[in-house]
Write a protein that holds these residues in place. Structure first.
Motif, PDB file in Angstrom:
ATOM      1  N   THR A  11       0.844  -1.187   0.000  1.00 26.04           N
ATOM      2  CA  THR A  11       0.000   0.000   0.000  1.00 26.04           C
ATOM      3  C   THR A  11       0.881   1.239   0.000  1.00 26.04           C
ATOM      4  O   THR A  11       1.807   1.345   0.805  1.00 26.04           O
ATOM      5  CB  THR A  11      -0.917   0.018   1.232  1.00 26.04           C
ATOM      6  OG1 THR A  11      -1.782  -1.124   1.184  1.00 26.04           O
ATOM      7  CG2 THR A  11      -1.769   1.283   1.262  1.00 26.04           C
ATOM      8  N   ILE A  12       0.618   2.164  -0.909  1.00 28.18           N
ATOM      9  CA  ILE A  12       1.346   3.418  -0.991  1.00 28.18           C
ATOM     10  C   ILE A  12       0.526   4.494  -0.273  1.00 28.18           C
ATOM     11  O   ILE A  12      -0.590   4.798  -0.675  1.00 28.18           O
ATOM     12  CB  ILE A  12       1.603   3.831  -2.454  1.00 28.18           C
ATOM     13  CG1 ILE A  12       2.254   2.688  -3.241  1.00 28.18           C
ATOM     14  CG2 ILE A  12       2.462   5.092  -2.495  1.00 28.18           C
ATOM     15  CD1 ILE A  12       3.598   2.273  -2.734  1.00 28.18           C
ATOM     16  N   GLN A  13       1.088   5.016   0.809  1.00 33.10           N
ATOM     17  CA  GLN A  13       0.426   6.074   1.571  1.00 33.10           C
ATOM     18  C   GLN A  13       1.029   7.424   1.213  1.00 33.10           C
ATOM     19  O   GLN A  13       2.201   7.525   0.868  1.00 33.10           O
ATOM     20  CB  GLN A  13       0.600   5.832   3.074  1.00 33.10           C
ATOM     21  CG  GLN A  13       0.003   4.536   3.589  1.00 33.10           C
ATOM     22  CD  GLN A  13       0.409   4.276   5.020  1.00 33.10           C
ATOM     23  OE1 GLN A  13       1.495   3.777   5.284  1.00 33.10           O
ATOM     24  NE2 GLN A  13      -0.462   4.605   5.953  1.00 33.10           N
ATOM     25  N   PHE A  14       0.222   8.476   1.333  1.00 40.05           N
ATOM     26  CA  PHE A  14       0.672   9.829   1.040  1.00 40.05           C
ATOM     27  C   PHE A  14       0.371  10.750   2.211  1.00 40.05           C
ATOM     28  O   PHE A  14      -0.573  10.533   2.979  1.00 40.05           O
ATOM     29  CB  PHE A  14      -0.028  10.373  -0.214  1.00 40.05           C
ATOM     30  CG  PHE A  14       0.249   9.595  -1.457  1.00 40.05           C
ATOM     31  CD1 PHE A  14       1.352   9.883  -2.242  1.00 40.05           C
ATOM     32  CD2 PHE A  14      -0.594   8.559  -1.848  1.00 40.05           C
ATOM     33  CE1 PHE A  14       1.615   9.161  -3.393  1.00 40.05           C
ATOM     34  CE2 PHE A  14      -0.340   7.829  -3.001  1.00 40.05           C
ATOM     35  CZ  PHE A  14       0.765   8.130  -3.768  1.00 40.05           C
ATOM     36  N   ARG A  15       1.178  11.799   2.339  1.00 38.95           N
ATOM     37  CA  ARG A  15       0.910  12.841   3.329  1.00 38.95           C
ATOM     38  C   ARG A  15       1.578  14.137   2.872  1.00 38.95           C
ATOM     39  O   ARG A  15       2.515  14.127   2.060  1.00 38.95           O
ATOM     40  CB  ARG A  15       1.435  12.451   4.714  1.00 38.95           C
ATOM     41  CG  ARG A  15       2.951  12.432   4.839  1.00 38.95           C
ATOM     42  CD  ARG A  15       3.387  11.971   6.213  1.00 38.95           C
ATOM     43  NE  ARG A  15       4.841  12.066   6.372  1.00 38.95           N
ATOM     44  CZ  ARG A  15       5.510  11.614   7.433  1.00 38.95           C
ATOM     45  NH1 ARG A  15       4.852  11.015   8.415  1.00 38.95           N
ATOM     46  NH2 ARG A  15       6.827  11.745   7.510  1.00 38.95           N
ATOM     47  N   ILE A  16       1.081  15.245   3.388  1.00 35.45           N
ATOM     48  CA  ILE A  16       1.686  16.557   3.155  1.00 35.45           C
ATOM     49  C   ILE A  16       2.166  17.084   4.503  1.00 35.45           C
ATOM     50  O   ILE A  16       1.401  17.111   5.479  1.00 35.45           O
ATOM     51  CB  ILE A  16       0.680  17.523   2.508  1.00 35.45           C
ATOM     52  CG1 ILE A  16       0.361  17.057   1.076  1.00 35.45           C
ATOM     53  CG2 ILE A  16       1.224  18.949   2.485  1.00 35.45           C
ATOM     54  CD1 ILE A  16      -0.728  17.859   0.390  1.00 35.45           C
ATOM     55  N   VAL A  17       3.433  17.482   4.572  1.00 37.42           N
ATOM     56  CA  VAL A  17       4.029  17.960   5.817  1.00 37.42           C
ATOM     57  C   VAL A  17       4.663  19.324   5.593  1.00 37.42           C
ATOM     58  O   VAL A  17       4.969  19.701   4.456  1.00 37.42           O
ATOM     59  CB  VAL A  17       5.094  16.976   6.354  1.00 37.42           C
ATOM     60  CG1 VAL A  17       4.485  15.616   6.623  1.00 37.42           C
ATOM     61  CG2 VAL A  17       6.258  16.854   5.373  1.00 37.42           C
ATOM     62  N   ASP A  18       4.864  20.059   6.705  1.00 35.84           N
ATOM     63  CA  ASP A  18       5.612  21.307   6.605  1.00 35.84           C
ATOM     64  C   ASP A  18       7.038  21.085   7.086  1.00 35.84           C
ATOM     65  O   ASP A  18       7.420  19.975   7.467  1.00 35.84           O
ATOM     66  CB  ASP A  18       4.920  22.448   7.366  1.00 35.84           C
ATOM     67  CG  ASP A  18       4.829  22.203   8.873  1.00 35.84           C
ATOM     68  OD1 ASP A  18       5.553  21.334   9.395  1.00 35.84           O
ATOM     69  OD2 ASP A  18       4.035  22.898   9.538  1.00 35.84           O
ATOM     70  N   ALA A  19       7.839  22.141   7.062  1.00 34.13           N
ATOM     71  CA  ALA A  19       9.265  22.010   7.375  1.00 34.13           C
ATOM     72  C   ALA A  19       9.514  21.596   8.819  1.00 34.13           C
ATOM     73  O   ALA A  19      10.577  21.053   9.139  1.00 34.13           O
ATOM     74  CB  ALA A  19       9.977  23.326   7.078  1.00 34.13           C
ATOM     75  N   ALA A  20       8.562  21.849   9.710  1.00 30.90           N
ATOM     76  CA  ALA A  20       8.714  21.472  11.111  1.00 30.90           C
ATOM     77  C   ALA A  20       8.270  20.045  11.381  1.00 30.90           C
ATOM     78  O   ALA A  20       8.476  19.532  12.474  1.00 30.90           O
ATOM     79  CB  ALA A  20       7.940  22.431  12.004  1.00 30.90           C
TER      80      ALA A  20
END
Length: 245
Positions: free
Chosen positions: A220-229
């Motif tokens: 399973t390929i999971q995705f997420r969006i994160v910031d620099a912190a």
């Protein structure tokens, strides 16, 4: 006249240590991005661990955030020390420094500063973002359409996410909206144990080339969006994808 009490001897020592400690690092141990924080770096850890050297052997040290006293730490026999704040620090700039402390409580000179910026606010505006998903050499039902080996790109179908290409596989896609400055798109193929960044700061087109042989099986390929912190955005529409090798 009554009998005199026993003596109580007090030694007054106002001597300050002549040694000055050195902060060697600050460590983030809060998911999702853990590890060393560079000087003037970002973190989402409100209780980062400060480490250093140069204390008096088995001696005490005082830790400061600017002019605010954070607490005391004890060094080991080699003068190494570590300190983790007991009270969570707020968002914003924090300038850490350290001082060695003599037996009588007198403080020595101040170490060089180590500055970190704490940010615990997740990036917003990605509540409806989604991504397409395709793989190179996507062969129908995992077999070449004709002949032997991998399918030709003219006959392969990029729609079933099943492939025999285990060492040169490229996965790619397009986000439904652009990233913003300071944010990154990441994916994981091992249930979130490790994450790879495939797009940062702007744009919608992303891709990643697998390095090394991929083991057979479905993942399973999971995705997420994160910031620099390291804060993770709320992305309920950024759903997982399936890939079979």
């Amino acid at each position: 006249e009554s009998l005199a009490s026993s003596n109580w001897v007090v030694n007054i020592d106002k001597t300050a240590p002549t040694t000055i400690p050195t902060i060697t690092g600050v460590v983030d141990d809060v998911d999702p991005a853990t590890g060393p924080i560079s000087d003037h770096g970002l973190t989402n850890d409100t209780k980062p661990t400060i480490t250093g050297v140069g204390a008096e052997p088995d001696g005490r040290g005082h830790i400061y955030d600017g002019t605010t006293f954070l607490g005391e730490t004890m060094a080991d026999s080699a003068g190494n020390w570590a300190f983790t704040p007991k009270i969570a620090l707020g968002d914003g700039e924090h300038v850490f420094s350290a001082k060695n402390v003599g037996p009588g409580g007198a403080e020595g000179g101040t170490s060089s500063d180590w500055t970190v910026f704490i940010d615990t606010i997740a990036p917003s505006g990605f509540e409806t973002v989604s991504t397409s998903f395709a793989i190179s050499q996507d062969t129908a039902h995992g077999l070449p359409v004709s002949g032997s080996g991998y399918a030709e790109t003219t006959t392969a179908t990029n729609n079933d996410h099943v492939t025999r290409d285990s060492d040169t596989l490229v996965i790619s896609g397009t986000l439904s909206q652009s990233l913003t400055d300071g944010t990154s798109l990441q994916f994981s193929s091992d249930s979130g144990t490790t994450w790879k960044t495939v797009l940062s700061n702007s744009g919608t087109e992303w891709s990643h080339t697998a390095s090394g042989m991929l083991p057979e099986g479905t993942r399973t390929i999971q995705f997420r969006i994160v910031d620099a912190a390291g804060n993770v955005a709320e992305t309920p529409d950024l759903t997982s994808k399936s890939l079979a090798v």
